[in-house]
Enzyme design. Structure first.
Site, mmCIF file in Angstrom:
data_model
loop_
_atom_site.group_PDB
_atom_site.id
_atom_site.type_symbol
_atom_site.label_atom_id
_atom_site.label_comp_id
_atom_site.label_asym_id
_atom_site.label_seq_id
_atom_site.Cartn_x
_atom_site.Cartn_y
_atom_site.Cartn_z
ATOM 1 N N ALA A 1 0.855 -1.194 0.000
ATOM 2 C CA ALA A 1 0.000 0.000 0.000
ATOM 3 C C ALA A 1 0.889 1.242 0.000
ATOM 4 O O ALA A 1 2.089 1.164 0.275
ATOM 5 C CB ALA A 1 -0.905 -0.007 1.222
ATOM 6 N N GLY B 1 -0.718 -4.736 0.622
ATOM 7 C CA GLY B 1 -1.883 -4.498 -0.214
ATOM 8 C C GLY B 1 -1.772 -5.148 -1.580
ATOM 9 O O GLY B 1 -2.780 -5.529 -2.184
ATOM 10 N N GLU C 1 -2.822 -8.652 -1.070
ATOM 11 C CA GLU C 1 -4.262 -8.657 -0.800
ATOM 12 C C GLU C 1 -5.051 -8.495 -2.106
ATOM 13 O O GLU C 1 -6.084 -9.130 -2.301
ATOM 14 C CB GLU C 1 -4.613 -7.559 0.208
ATOM 15 C CG GLU C 1 -4.099 -7.898 1.615
ATOM 16 C CD GLU C 1 -4.243 -6.755 2.598
ATOM 17 O OE1 GLU C 1 -4.889 -6.948 3.640
ATOM 18 O OE2 GLU C 1 -3.704 -5.656 2.336
ATOM 19 N N GLU D 1 2.967 -6.169 7.190
ATOM 20 C CA GLU D 1 2.441 -5.040 7.974
ATOM 21 C C GLU D 1 2.885 -5.052 9.429
ATOM 22 O O GLU D 1 3.119 -3.992 10.027
ATOM 23 C CB GLU D 1 0.905 -5.019 7.898
ATOM 24 C CG GLU D 1 0.347 -4.551 6.559
ATOM 25 C CD GLU D 1 0.165 -5.694 5.556
ATOM 26 O OE1 GLU D 1 -0.460 -5.466 4.522
ATOM 27 O OE2 GLU D 1 0.678 -6.808 5.813
#
Length: 257
Positions: free
Chosen positions: A62, A108, A111, A131
């Site tokens: 992300a 991300g 994901e 993370e």
């Protein structure tokens, strides 16, 4: 800011993440993915979608700089909800989506890849949810999708350690369908996409509707809880320290607060 490039070749739609240097997923890019899906569905031509990244990575995570600009827990929860909704849309599409992964699919990025229906991975690619190393947690349904692929024990290990796995390991654990040398990645992905595109569109659509029935209702509850926890974690001192350490390229000094 980057963008999602769209190209239609026959019955195959190619979506390419173009956001150098790491193809980090910003809220803008996630919104752009959604808009490209609108276009693909309205055209009603493509029978299969290939999602890939330009440059060195599929997507290395992300957009941390964007995330740190947010202020309130509710802002973080909203960001998490937005990502979850778009990724859920991908998973619920009547068109199969193949993630073609090279370099890295982290945070991300992984994901997003997990929301796709099929994953073809380069042998040297790294897949993981790092993370926890930043003092935060996955926020785009990573805690809910990963166990479905690799089992709960491996999901605990991957998320809690933050350590990524390789392409061959991803296949071994059920996270990827196939691993190939990076030089062959697009050719192998296209070969599979062409096999799918040769099938009847109504039959494809039925399969895409039926397989998700295997997913339990607990998944929906789990992603809501993840979004709340994602918002809560960003208020912690450890999250501030972890993100700052990441930006400064140093090891974090967590105080467990």
């Amino acid at each position: 800011m980057g963008k999602i490039a769209y190209e239609l070749e026959g019955k195959i739609a190619y979506l390419t993440i173009q956001s150098p240097p790491a193809n980090a997923l910003s809220s803008y890019l996630i919104k752009d993915i959604n808009e490209k899906l609108n276009k693909i569905e309205s055209e009603n031509i493509a029978k299969v979608i290939v999602l890939k990244g330009e440059g060195k990575f599929f997507s290395a995570g992300a957009d941390i700089k964007e995330i740190t600009a947010l202020q309130n827990s509710s802002d973080y929860e909203s960001l998490s909800n937005q990502g979850q909704q778009v990724f859920d849309r991908i998973e619920s599409l009547s068109i199969p989506v193949i993630a073609s992964i090279h370099g890295a699919a982290l945070g991300g990025g992984l994901e997003l890849a997990m929301a796709c229906h099929i994953r073809i991975v380069a042998e040297k690619a790294k897949l993981g949810l790092p993370e926890m190393s930043l003092g935060i947690i996955p926020g785009f349904a990573g805690t809910q999708r990963l166990p479905g692929y690799v089992g709960t024990a491996k999901a605990y290990e991957m998320i809690l350690s933050g350590e990524p796995i390789s392409g061959p390991e991803a296949v071994k654990w059920g996270l990827a369908n196939k691993t190939v040398p990076e030089v062959d990645l697009i050719a192998e992905t296209t070969k599979l996409a062409e096999k799918i595109a040769a099938k009847s569109k109504p039959a494809i659509n039925h399969i895409m509707r039926l397989i998700p029935f295997a997913k339990t209702e607990l998944f929906s509850k789990g992603v809501r809880e993840e979004a709340k926890a994602f918002g809560t974690m960003f208020g912690s001192q450890d999250a501030k320290e972890g993100v700052q350490a990441f930006l400064e390229k140093r090891e974090p000094n967590f105080q467990d607060k």
